[in-house]
Design a protein around this motif. Structure first.
Motif, mmCIF file in Angstrom:
data_model
loop_
_atom_site.group_PDB
_atom_site.id
_atom_site.type_symbol
_atom_site.label_atom_id
_atom_site.label_comp_id
_atom_site.label_asym_id
_atom_site.label_seq_id
_atom_site.Cartn_x
_atom_site.Cartn_y
_atom_site.Cartn_z
ATOM 1 N N TYR A 287 36.512 38.523 45.827
ATOM 2 C CA TYR A 287 36.423 39.590 44.829
ATOM 3 C C TYR A 287 37.651 40.487 44.880
ATOM 4 N N LEU A 288 38.089 40.841 46.076
ATOM 5 C CA LEU A 288 39.270 41.701 46.212
ATOM 6 C C LEU A 288 40.514 41.021 45.645
ATOM 7 N N GLU A 289 40.676 39.744 45.922
ATOM 8 C CA GLU A 289 41.819 39.000 45.388
ATOM 9 C C GLU A 289 41.791 39.009 43.860
ATOM 10 N N LEU A 290 40.629 38.750 43.298
ATOM 11 C CA LEU A 290 40.496 38.710 41.843
ATOM 12 C C LEU A 290 40.862 40.043 41.212
ATOM 13 N N GLN A 291 40.381 41.142 41.791
ATOM 14 C CA GLN A 291 40.660 42.450 41.215
ATOM 15 C C GLN A 291 42.139 42.801 41.292
ATOM 16 N N LEU A 292 42.782 42.489 42.420
ATOM 17 C CA LEU A 292 44.208 42.770 42.554
ATOM 18 C C LEU A 292 45.023 41.946 41.552
ATOM 19 N N LYS A 293 44.616 40.698 41.345
ATOM 20 C CA LYS A 293 45.302 39.860 40.348
ATOM 21 C C LYS A 293 45.130 40.449 38.943
#
Length: 229
Positions: A88-94
């Protein structure tokens, strides 16, 4: 002949009172800033105690709002990141980087930060915050509507076409993968994000559909329940 006249707007007594008031305000502001810095310093110490290396971007950028461990306690609309799912964190940063997550606070605060992140840095930051312990937990603040929020989270409201939140976020709000952990998340942040999903400011086809019929009062109830976990 020029006559010098004292400014009649303020007496000496009033002027002294205003000066004293200004000093009090300045002192309060200084104490607030000092408290914030001490909180960040305490989190830095905690992070150092976990044995997990702190990425440079944490100490240079992220800590200002989220703290060194992602458990910031200063700003009510800043989410807790400690223990959040890496995916989830990776997706939001992207999404902040490519500007597809366009809620107001995302644009103001996260767009500038994310522009300099490449794929490796995004993974590094996501891994760091996901590894932080303790995981998100209740702040101890109880908001009205916990009982009603629990019903909506677990059962939804069928006649209003509001699905149960637990279907995606888990029975205890723990989430998984791209579905964020919500248990213990900040009340103000959750109300804000539900509002963004509801009005379409934050685009997510699934969430936009799920919360399209929810009322402000119901948003607050769900947030009250989840923040209490």
């Amino acid at each position: 002949m020029t006559t010098h006249v004292n400014n009649p707007r303020f007496s000496n007594k009033e002027h002294n009172g205003m000066t004293k008031q200004k000093r009090t305000v300045n002192k309060s502001a200084a104490l607030l800033i000092s408290g914030a810095l001490l909180a960040v310093a305490g989190q830095a110490s905690a992070a150092g105690g976990t044995g997990v290396p702190v990425p440079y971007r944490i100490s240079s950028d992220c800590m200002v709002c989220h703290g060194m461990t992602g458990n910031n306690t200063i700003y009510p609309i800043v989410p807790k990141l400690a223990g959040q799912h890496k995916g989830y964190l990776e997706l939001q940063l992207k999404q902040f980087k490519d500007r597809t997550r366009a809620d107001q606070n995302g644009q103001i605060y996260m767009w500038p930060v994310a522009q300099s992140l490449d794929a490796a840095k995004i993974k590094e930051l996501a891994s760091y915050f996901a590894s932080q312990k303790p995981a998100m937990q209740s702040s101890g603040v109880k908001h009205a509507g916990i009982k009603e929020g629990k019903v909506i989270f677990n059962q939804g409201i069928t006649n209003e076409q509001i699905p149960a939140c637990m279907e995606c976020h888990g029975s205890d709000g723990q989430g998984a993968g791209a579905f964020p952990r919500l248990a213990g998340q900040r009340y103000g942040y959750m109300v804000q994000q539900l509002t963004y999903f509801h009005n379409g400011t934050r685009v997510n086809s699934l969430m936009n559909q799920i919360v399209k019929n929810i009322t402000v009062a119901q948003m607050k109830d769900v947030a009250a329940y989840l923040s209490s976990l």
